[in-house]
Design an enzyme around this catalytic site. Structure first.
Site, PDB file in Angstrom:
ATOM      1  N   GLU A 155      -6.873  -5.200   3.817  1.00  0.00           N
ATOM      2  CA  GLU A 155      -6.919  -6.311   2.862  1.00  0.00           C
ATOM      3  C   GLU A 155      -8.125  -6.176   1.924  1.00  0.00           C
ATOM      4  O   GLU A 155      -8.716  -7.156   1.499  1.00  0.00           O
ATOM      5  CB  GLU A 155      -6.930  -7.657   3.592  1.00  0.00           C
ATOM      6  N   GLY A 156      -8.458  -4.918   1.596  1.00  0.00           N
ATOM      7  CA  GLY A 156      -9.562  -4.615   0.701  1.00  0.00           C
ATOM      8  C   GLY A 156     -10.780  -4.159   1.473  1.00  0.00           C
ATOM      9  O   GLY A 156     -11.327  -4.904   2.282  1.00  0.00           O
ATOM     10  N   GLN A 199     -24.290  -1.509  22.573  1.00  0.00           N
ATOM     11  CA  GLN A 199     -25.678  -1.161  22.872  1.00  0.00           C
ATOM     12  C   GLN A 199     -26.268  -2.105  23.909  1.00  0.00           C
ATOM     13  O   GLN A 199     -27.022  -1.696  24.795  1.00  0.00           O
ATOM     14  CB  GLN A 199     -26.507  -1.210  21.581  1.00  0.00           C
ATOM     15  N   ARG A 219     -28.086  -8.860  34.064  1.00  0.00           N
ATOM     16  CA  ARG A 219     -28.701  -7.527  34.127  1.00  0.00           C
ATOM     17  C   ARG A 219     -30.219  -7.642  34.175  1.00  0.00           C
ATOM     18  O   ARG A 219     -30.849  -8.203  33.276  1.00  0.00           O
ATOM     19  CB  ARG A 219     -28.280  -6.717  32.897  1.00  0.00           C
ATOM     20  N   THR A 274       0.819  -1.211   0.000  1.00  0.00           N
ATOM     21  CA  THR A 274       0.000   0.000   0.000  1.00  0.00           C
ATOM     22  C   THR A 274       0.855   1.265   0.000  1.00  0.00           C
ATOM     23  O   THR A 274       1.897   1.336   0.656  1.00  0.00           O
ATOM     24  CB  THR A 274      -0.912   0.008   1.238  1.00  0.00           C
TER      25      THR A 274
END
Length: 544
Positions: free
Chosen positions: A369-370, A342, A272, A129
């Site tokens: 890697e794309g 979330q 929870r 790159t």
């Protein structure tokens, strides 16, 4: 399925888990992240042939390695990503860095360099790159000028700049892609070569335990025997030859990172209490934040394992399959991590909870890697050509195979996946007739829809066979496959119809041609299957 014998693979995985449990606690990993520190001592231990020798998985047996195949590398990569994606990226960089030599090197080069990497546990970096040339390697500007003596090329002087190089500041060996007179070529450069300068460590959003640096080459001289393969102009082909393989590895990173976050959300839901009951008992929580993510991740796993098996069987030209695997696994992993924040509420937004770090880490898998957009383009381009070549038969024939499977094994959603395939074939043909792919956005959206269709088909075909990587029964996987097939069919028909109309399609009966009524009817049983998967997720990952 493993290329290694099963005992060897399980020993490697068990050793990694044991090492991580002792040395890589969440507190230590969060501290590395906060200090933006590359843990050289950890990589040394992972690469030490007398301790773990993790790099040996990637090296063929004839050069001192274990000779692991695509399936083995997927399993190791997923586990590494579950532990820490930054450290996993340091391992990935060595694998990528050796690829040009493994694929294109002469026998002498392979023996010398791969042997050294195996014996010495050397860190490697992959220098492709550039600042203005990311995934488009054909536009890079780094030059390799031949040095000629007595009419013979005795070496090259390499000049240019590389950007976003993993292990860039810490590697001992670099494979550098440069433009020689004969075309793009790979060269092996050692860390202390005169004129070779490593830039500062990049201050990144995530994977902060990995080293990422720019590389500067100013007339860096290498002898002619450092030209990989000994012939100029083969660099791009050598890079492309392993895309199916390397993208599968990044797909496994997305898979592992996504599950690392989602598993924490599943366990948290069992501790929870909200509105008078545990979150794990509430559909508003499980059916939005847990089940869809688990289904997408396991659909991606099925496709990864299918592609890995084909690679290990010696099948060539699987770049498209690698792109589909990477696209769905990394997008799904990123979404799973986002939803896991979330799922933890305000706690998930704090650095004390690992899901915050995992989300920042897994985001990179959709980029390196794309990028996901490059994957969409690759998928759409290749499958569009296949649609034209087969005169529309490719996905229709696949639908027939799914119909046959549904007749003998109806529980895995094969009939619904067949509806998805037929809708996709209709959409592609309408795009051809109305020239809808003149719109780049339509082409890219087709890439997304193709990924959903193919992963739905493969999940339906393989759901009855439990994966050794996850503690789910065949019944759970079948339910997951049904959910994914319904989701894929509805997405292809409804989203595809919307984009086709938006691009100006001319068929007034397209909604019917896409099979929307049958696809809506196939949604029956979705909530029941989601209930089953939600219960099984809680059983598989009980509160600690």
């Amino acid at each position: 399925m493993t290329t290694l014998d099963t005992d060897t693979l399980e020993m490697v995985l068990a050793t990694l888990r044991e090492y991580a449990a002792k040395q890589l606690s969440p507190e230590y990993l969060r501290d590395l992240d906060a200090r933006d520190e590359f843990p050289m001592d950890v990589l040394r231990e992972l690469y030490d042939p007398d301790k773990i020798g993790l790099h040996l998985i990637f090296i063929p047996e004839e050069y001192g390695g274990l000779g692991g195949g695509a399936y083995d590398i997927y399993r190791v990569s997923e586990l590494m990503a579950r532990i820490d994606l930054g450290i996993a990226t340091g391992v990935l960089a060595t694998f990528l860095g050796t690829d040009p030599i493994t694929v294109g090197g002469t026998e002498e080069q392979k023996t010398h360099w791969m042997g050294r990497i195996a014996d010495e546990g050397l860190l490697v970096a992959y220098g492709a790159t550039e600042p203005q040339a990311g995934s488009d390697l054909g536009t890079l500007t780094t030059k390799a000028e031949p040095v000629i003596e007595d009419g013979q090329v005795v070496g090259y002087k390499i000049s240019g700049r590389k950007q976003w190089i993993s292990n860039g500041g810490v590697a001992e060996i670099y494979t550098i892609l440069a433009s020689a007179p004969g075309g793009l070529s790979w060269f092996v450069v050692e860390k202390d070569a005169p004129g070779f300068v490593k830039g500062k460590h990049e201050d990144k959003h995530g994977i902060r335990a990995s080293n990422t640096s720019a590389l500067f080459l100013d007339d860096v001289y290498v002898t002619a025997d450092r030209l990989v393969g000994g012939v100029e102009g083969r660099g791009l082909a050598q890079a492309q030859a392993v895309f199916g393989y390397t993208r599968l590895m990044v797909a496994a990173f997305g898979l592992g990172g996504g599950w690392a976050a989602l598993e924490r959300a599943i366990r948290y839901s069992q501790t929870r209490v909200q509105g008078g009951g545990l979150l794990s008992t509430k559909q508003a929580y499980t059916h939005k934040l847990l089940v869809p993510n688990a289904v997408r991740l396991e659909a991606a796993r099925a496709y990864i394992e299918w592609t890995a098996a084909r690679i290990d069987a010696g099948e060539p030209d699987l770049q498209t399959e690698g792109a589909i695997a990477k696209y769905l696994a990394t997008e799904s992993g990123n979404k799973a991590a986002e939803d896991s924040i979330q799922a933890h509420g305000g706690y998930g937004y704090t650095k004390e909870y690992m899901v915050e770090k995992i989300k920042r880490d897994v985001r990179i898998t959709c980029i390196y890697e794309g990028t996901s957009e490059i994957m969409e383009w690759t998928i759409a381009r290749d499958r569009w050509q296949l649609h034209l070549k087969t005169r529309g038969a490719y996905y229709l024939d696949w639908a027939k195979r799914l119909d046959a499977l549904a007749a003998s094994s109806p529980a895995g959603g094969a009939a619904t996946a067949a509806l998805a395939m037929r809708a996709l074939a209709t959409l592609l043909e309408r795009s051809r007739l109305d020239r809808l792919t003149r719109n780049q956005h339509v082409l890219f959206r087709l890439g997304e829809l193709i990924a959903y269709a193919e992963t739905a088909a493969i999940f339906a075909e393989h759901a009855a066979t439990p994966s050794s990587a996850m503690p789910f029964t065949a019944e759970t996987r079948l339910a997951m496959a049904r959910i994914h097939a319904r989701t894929a069919a509805l997405k292809i028909a409804s989203d595809g119809l919307g984009w086709a109309i938006g691009a100006g399609q001319t068929d007034p009966n397209l909604a019917s041609s896409l099979g929307l009524p049958a696809i809506y009817a196939a949604q029956a049983g979705q909530i029941e299957d989601m209930n089953r998967v939600a219960a099984d997720l809680v059983a598989a990952f009980p509160a600690e």
